[in-house]
Scaffold this motif. Structure first.
Motif, PDB file in Angstrom:
ATOM      1  N   LEU A 120      51.755  89.317  79.602  1.00  0.00           N
ATOM      2  CA  LEU A 120      50.397  88.734  79.390  1.00  0.00           C
ATOM      3  C   LEU A 120      50.292  88.661  78.046  1.00  0.00           C
ATOM      4  O   LEU A 120      49.459  87.943  77.591  1.00  0.00           O
ATOM      5  N   ARG A 121      50.431  89.964  77.333  1.00  0.00           N
ATOM      6  CA  ARG A 121      50.004  90.061  75.900  1.00  0.00           C
ATOM      7  C   ARG A 121      50.833  88.729  75.042  1.00  0.00           C
ATOM      8  O   ARG A 121      50.237  88.391  74.095  1.00  0.00           O
ATOM      9  N   SER A 122      52.098  88.850  75.380  1.00  0.00           N
ATOM     10  CA  SER A 122      52.836  87.745  74.630  1.00  0.00           C
ATOM     11  C   SER A 122      52.430  86.453  74.918  1.00  0.00           C
ATOM     12  O   SER A 122      52.229  85.384  73.901  1.00  0.00           O
ATOM     13  N   VAL A 123      51.961  85.983  75.962  1.00  0.00           N
ATOM     14  CA  VAL A 123      51.195  84.813  76.344  1.00  0.00           C
ATOM     15  C   VAL A 123      49.822  84.464  75.764  1.00  0.00           C
ATOM     16  O   VAL A 123      49.576  83.732  74.956  1.00  0.00           O
ATOM     17  N   ALA A 124      49.173  85.562  75.575  1.00  0.00           N
ATOM     18  CA  ALA A 124      47.859  85.644  74.784  1.00  0.00           C
ATOM     19  C   ALA A 124      48.120  85.282  73.255  1.00  0.00           C
ATOM     20  O   ALA A 124      47.528  84.526  72.781  1.00  0.00           O
ATOM     21  N   SER A 125      48.937  85.838  72.909  1.00  0.00           N
ATOM     22  CA  SER A 125      49.326  85.820  71.740  1.00  0.00           C
ATOM     23  C   SER A 125      49.922  84.574  71.046  1.00  0.00           C
ATOM     24  O   SER A 125      49.498  83.800  70.001  1.00  0.00           O
ATOM     25  N   GLU A 126      51.136  84.040  71.734  1.00  0.00           N
ATOM     26  CA  GLU A 126      51.244  82.480  71.596  1.00  0.00           C
ATOM     27  C   GLU A 126      50.287  81.677  71.904  1.00  0.00           C
ATOM     28  O   GLU A 126      50.540  80.515  71.245  1.00  0.00           O
ATOM     29  N   HIS A 127      49.360  81.737  72.756  1.00  0.00           N
ATOM     30  CA  HIS A 127      48.347  80.761  72.927  1.00  0.00           C
ATOM     31  C   HIS A 127      46.847  81.008  72.267  1.00  0.00           C
ATOM     32  O   HIS A 127      46.014  80.186  72.321  1.00  0.00           O
TER      33      HIS A 127
END
Length: 157
Positions: A120-127
């Motif tokens: 979830l943290r990586s998706v938040a960062s990517e988006h």
């Protein structure tokens, strides 16, 4: 989520008030969705409120690889259909929870939580998302608080 404001009659008003209190406007939010009732309700609710609050939603679905592949395929299909119907982008991820638990000496539950939140943290960062929203039932929240206390981080985590 906080206690409903005085006069709040339903969950929509409570969430709307919480978003206003957090000064969330024109924000991108990653919404974790498993396909279960709590996360699906959260996505539906945020989708309903997104125009009023100026929210931009990205759904995130994580396969823990703990269940029969056909069960996960059904969850994934449901999530894809729901996101399509709501016009919400979806990101899929997966992780081998059993292997991670063994390698790190963690319980399955702890490893699953760690991998899910890392995703979830990586998706938040990517988006470029400012927030991650996760739906929990009351029992889930109690479990999270107890888990934090046991880890020694206190109820704030």
């Amino acid at each position: 989520m906080k206690t409903p404001p005085t006069g709040a009659t339903d969950i929509r008003e409570c969430v709307r008030a919480s978003l206003a209190d957090m000064h969330v406007r024109d924000a991108k939010i990653v919404v974790a969705i498993s396909g279960g009732t709590d996360s699906s309700a959260l996505l539906l609710l945020l989708s309903e409120l997104r125009l009023d609050a100026g929210l931009h939603l990205v759904a995130a679905h994580f396969d823990h690889q703990l269940r029969d592949p056909s069960e996960h395929a059904a969850d994934r299909a449901f999530v894809e259909q729901l996101c399509s119907r709501l016009h919400v982008a979806i990101v899929f991820g997966e992780g081998d929870v059993r292997a991670h638990a063994k390698a790190c000496g963690q319980s399955i539950e702890h490893a699953a939580r760690n991998l899910r939140y890392e995703f979830l943290r990586s998706v938040a960062s990517e988006h470029g998302a400012a927030l991650v929203a996760v739906g929990h039932t009351a029992d889930d929240q109690v479990e999270t608080i107890v888990h934090r206390i046991i880890r020694g981080t206190g109820i704030e985590g």
